[in-house]
Design a protein around this motif. Structure first.
Motif, PDB file in Angstrom:
ATOM      1  N   CYS A  15      72.187 -66.115  76.881  1.00 37.08           N
ATOM      2  CA  CYS A  15      71.556 -66.662  76.279  1.00 37.08           C
ATOM      3  C   CYS A  15      69.960 -66.508  77.982  1.00 37.08           C
ATOM      4  O   CYS A  15      70.606 -66.356  78.538  1.00 37.08           O
ATOM      5  CB  CYS A  15      70.816 -67.825  76.232  1.00 37.08           C
ATOM      6  SG  CYS A  15      72.065 -68.341  74.595  1.00 37.08           S
ATOM      7  N   HIS A  29      63.816 -69.006  74.445  1.00 32.84           N
ATOM      8  CA  HIS A  29      64.762 -69.082  74.737  1.00 32.84           C
ATOM      9  C   HIS A  29      64.905 -67.485  73.786  1.00 32.84           C
ATOM     10  O   HIS A  29      64.737 -66.707  72.746  1.00 32.84           O
ATOM     11  CB  HIS A  29      65.498 -69.608  73.593  1.00 32.84           C
ATOM     12  CG  HIS A  29      66.754 -69.144  74.040  1.00 32.84           C
ATOM     13  ND1 HIS A  29      67.680 -70.338  74.523  1.00 32.84           N
ATOM     14  CD2 HIS A  29      67.269 -69.203  72.463  1.00 32.84           C
ATOM     15  CE1 HIS A  29      69.079 -70.465  73.974  1.00 32.84           C
ATOM     16  NE2 HIS A  29      68.910 -69.165  73.350  1.00 32.84           N
ATOM     17  N   HIS A  68      68.132 -64.255  73.002  1.00 33.52           N
ATOM     18  CA  HIS A  68      69.936 -64.461  72.544  1.00 33.52           C
ATOM     19  C   HIS A  68      69.296 -63.092  72.967  1.00 33.52           C
ATOM     20  O   HIS A  68      69.897 -62.326  72.113  1.00 33.52           O
ATOM     21  CB  HIS A  68      69.977 -64.744  70.952  1.00 33.52           C
ATOM     22  CG  HIS A  68      69.560 -65.863  70.480  1.00 33.52           C
ATOM     23  ND1 HIS A  68      69.841 -67.266  70.571  1.00 33.52           N
ATOM     24  CD2 HIS A  68      68.959 -66.260  69.324  1.00 33.52           C
ATOM     25  CE1 HIS A  68      69.265 -67.771  70.152  1.00 33.52           C
ATOM     26  NE2 HIS A  68      68.527 -67.674  69.448  1.00 33.52           N
ATOM     27  N   HIS A 103      75.902 -69.891  75.915  1.00 33.10           N
ATOM     28  CA  HIS A 103      76.013 -71.267  75.583  1.00 33.10           C
ATOM     29  C   HIS A 103      76.382 -71.385  74.655  1.00 33.10           C
ATOM     30  O   HIS A 103      77.340 -71.483  74.000  1.00 33.10           O
ATOM     31  CB  HIS A 103      75.150 -70.606  74.168  1.00 33.10           C
ATOM     32  CG  HIS A 103      75.542 -69.298  73.047  1.00 33.10           C
ATOM     33  ND1 HIS A 103      74.488 -68.864  72.601  1.00 33.10           N
ATOM     34  CD2 HIS A 103      76.313 -69.468  72.817  1.00 33.10           C
ATOM     35  CE1 HIS A 103      75.085 -67.762  71.478  1.00 33.10           C
ATOM     36  NE2 HIS A 103      76.421 -68.511  71.475  1.00 33.10           N
TER      37      HIS A 103
END
Ligand code: NI
Length: 144
Positions: free
Chosen positions: A96, A88, A90, A64
């Motif tokens: 990501c 999305h 993490h 990212h």
């Protein structure tokens, strides 16, 4: 659902490979595995033919950085494919994962997927596609 039986002649070693897979994947029997394989084959053939009744998910992994995020959002906004959702995740401190759900024609989805895969910094991109039979309506008549 009416089930039909049919006989098929195939090379012995091919059947052996298939049966090994059936066991590995934990199918109860050969029949269900063959049904799954046929459905996949039909769905993939419909995707190859194109058409407007296609859904897909594009799975991507990237590190990212603001530039990548901006390019990614821009590509989705200007696409003719309909972006239904993005999830999305993490994954780590630097990476990501995103799952982008798409609806549209083969052409618009392929174009967007290629554009996203080509963004500098996208490290992994894989498209999963699914074609619906043409008589099915995307938005109506779906009862849960
Ligand atoms: Ni993230």
């Amino acid at each position: 659902m009416v089930l039909k039986r049919f006989g098929v002649s195939i090379p012995e070693d091919l059947l052996e490979q298939f049966d090994n897979l059936v066991e590995e994947k934990g199918y109860i029997g050969r029949s269900e595995a063959i049904r799954d394989a046929l459905r996949l084959y039909i769905s993939e053939s419909q995707w190859e033919k194109g058409g407007d009744f296609v859904m897909a998910s594009l799975n991507i992994v990237y590190s990212h950085k603001p530039k990548i995020m901006a390019d990614l959002i821009q590509a989705q906004h200007i696409s003719d494919a309909h972006v239904i959702s993005t999830v999305h995740v993490h994954m780590s401190k630097s990476h990501c994962m995103e799952v982008i759900t798409l609806k549209g024609s083969k052409g618009t989805i392929t174009k967007l997927a290629n554009k996203i895969a080509g963004i500098s910094g996208i490290e992994y991109a894989k498209l999963f596609t699914f074609s619906l039979p043409e008589e099915e309506d995307f938005n109506h008549g779906h009862v849960h």
